[in-house]
Design an enzyme around this catalytic site. Structure first.
Site, PDB file in Angstrom:
ATOM      1  N   ASP A  25      34.207 -26.074   2.769  1.00 35.40           N
ATOM      2  CA  ASP A  25      33.039 -26.745   3.318  1.00 35.40           C
ATOM      3  C   ASP A  25      32.800 -27.992   2.447  1.00 35.40           C
ATOM      4  O   ASP A  25      33.368 -28.120   1.355  1.00 35.40           O
ATOM      5  CB  ASP A  25      31.842 -25.794   3.255  1.00 35.40           C
ATOM      6  CG  ASP A  25      30.550 -26.459   3.646  1.00 35.40           C
ATOM      7  OD1 ASP A  25      30.500 -27.066   4.735  1.00 35.40           O
ATOM      8  OD2 ASP A  25      29.592 -26.391   2.853  1.00 35.40           O
ATOM      9  N   ASP A  34      29.294 -30.281   2.293  1.00 32.22           N
ATOM     10  CA  ASP A  34      27.945 -30.395   1.725  1.00 32.22           C
ATOM     11  C   ASP A  34      27.546 -29.121   0.993  1.00 32.22           C
ATOM     12  O   ASP A  34      27.542 -28.027   1.578  1.00 32.22           O
ATOM     13  CB  ASP A  34      26.932 -30.664   2.831  1.00 32.22           C
ATOM     14  CG  ASP A  34      27.153 -32.005   3.509  1.00 32.22           C
ATOM     15  OD1 ASP A  34      26.503 -32.980   3.112  1.00 32.22           O
ATOM     16  OD2 ASP A  34      27.998 -32.065   4.427  1.00 32.22           O
ATOM     17  N   ASP A  84      29.275 -22.326   0.923  1.00 33.58           N
ATOM     18  CA  ASP A  84      28.054 -22.072   0.152  1.00 33.58           C
ATOM     19  C   ASP A  84      26.922 -21.473   0.976  1.00 33.58           C
ATOM     20  O   ASP A  84      25.845 -21.232   0.438  1.00 33.58           O
ATOM     21  CB  ASP A  84      27.558 -23.376  -0.472  1.00 33.58           C
ATOM     22  CG  ASP A  84      27.050 -24.358   0.583  1.00 33.58           C
ATOM     23  OD1 ASP A  84      27.812 -24.636   1.532  1.00 33.58           O
ATOM     24  OD2 ASP A  84      25.919 -24.831   0.462  1.00 33.58           O
TER      25      ASP A  84
END
Length: 224
Positions: free
Chosen positions: A15, A17, A175
């Site tokens: 991922d 961001d 995250d």
């Protein structure tokens, strides 16, 4: 491929961001700029960190919800304001998390293909990667509008793996619950970061491994 393998995985997808880079400062500035233009008060930076991960429209929806009423028409009005401002300020304060470069280099030295799968719009994703000096760093990049569907649908993750070459076992690193749900839908192992943009305690993400710093990634992958 090196004689020593850091893990059994031949493709690792990330991922963007809150995973590869701390984009919260610039996302916060862009959201609050947009909210101001729409006559709304600013949202605290810490709150924005828990609104990220589902794309621009979802971020706008969350910001508007936090400051008053929300409608699709208002989101439509805010979208070009946000896009224009963020595009111009995409890496004013965004930086890779400590240890990212070293972890990526270790994977590459081991012959692992690295890729990005994000819900960030594809155009903004490429802009950000270029601004961070990563224009040609990844074997594949799949954004939130690359396909008709986005995470947590597993299709973008499968697409990133395929575009990277589709070699051998793959793992996903993220995250948020969006990332862990994507990995589960794809039936792939997932490593989650405890310091990203999660909207819940990291221990509740359901990742196969949870790490507190990027220097723990290689051992975590090796243990899967």
């Amino acid at each position: 491929m090196s004689a020593f393998q850091t893990s059994r995985f031949r493709t690792v997808v990330f991922d963007l961001d809150g995973t590869l880079a701390d984009t919260a400062p610039d996302l916060t500035a862009s959201l609050n700029h947009t909210l101001g233009k729409l006559g709304r008060p600013a949202v605290p930076a810490e709150d924005v960190r828990h609104m990220v991960g589902h794309g621009v429209r979802a971020l706008l929806r969350n910001g508007l919800t936090a400051t008053g009423e929300v409608s699709e028409e208002l989101i439509d009005e805010g979208f070009p304001i946000f896009f224009s401002y963020y595009e111009a300020h995409i890496a004013d304060h965004t930086r890779p998390f400590p240890g990212v470069e070293e972890a990526l280099a270790a994977l590459e030295a081991d012959g692992v293909k690295i890729a990005v799968c994000t819900n960030k719009l594809e155009a903004l994703t490429f802009d950000l990667l270029a601004a961070l000096g990563w224009k040609d760093r990844f074997a594949a990049v799949v954004g939130g509008d690359t396909l008709p569907v986005r995470k947590p649908d597993p299709a973008p993750l499968f697409e990133a793996i395929a575009r990277a070459g589709g070699e051998g076992p793959a793992a996903f690193v993220g995250d948020s619950i969006t990332d862990t749900d994507t990995a589960k839908a794809a039936n792939l192992p997932c490593v989650a970061l405890s310091f990203g943009f999660s909207d819940r305690p990291p221990s509740e993400l359901g990742a196969d491994r949870l790490i507190d710093h990027w220097d723990e990634l290689i051992p975590a992958l090796a243990s899967l």
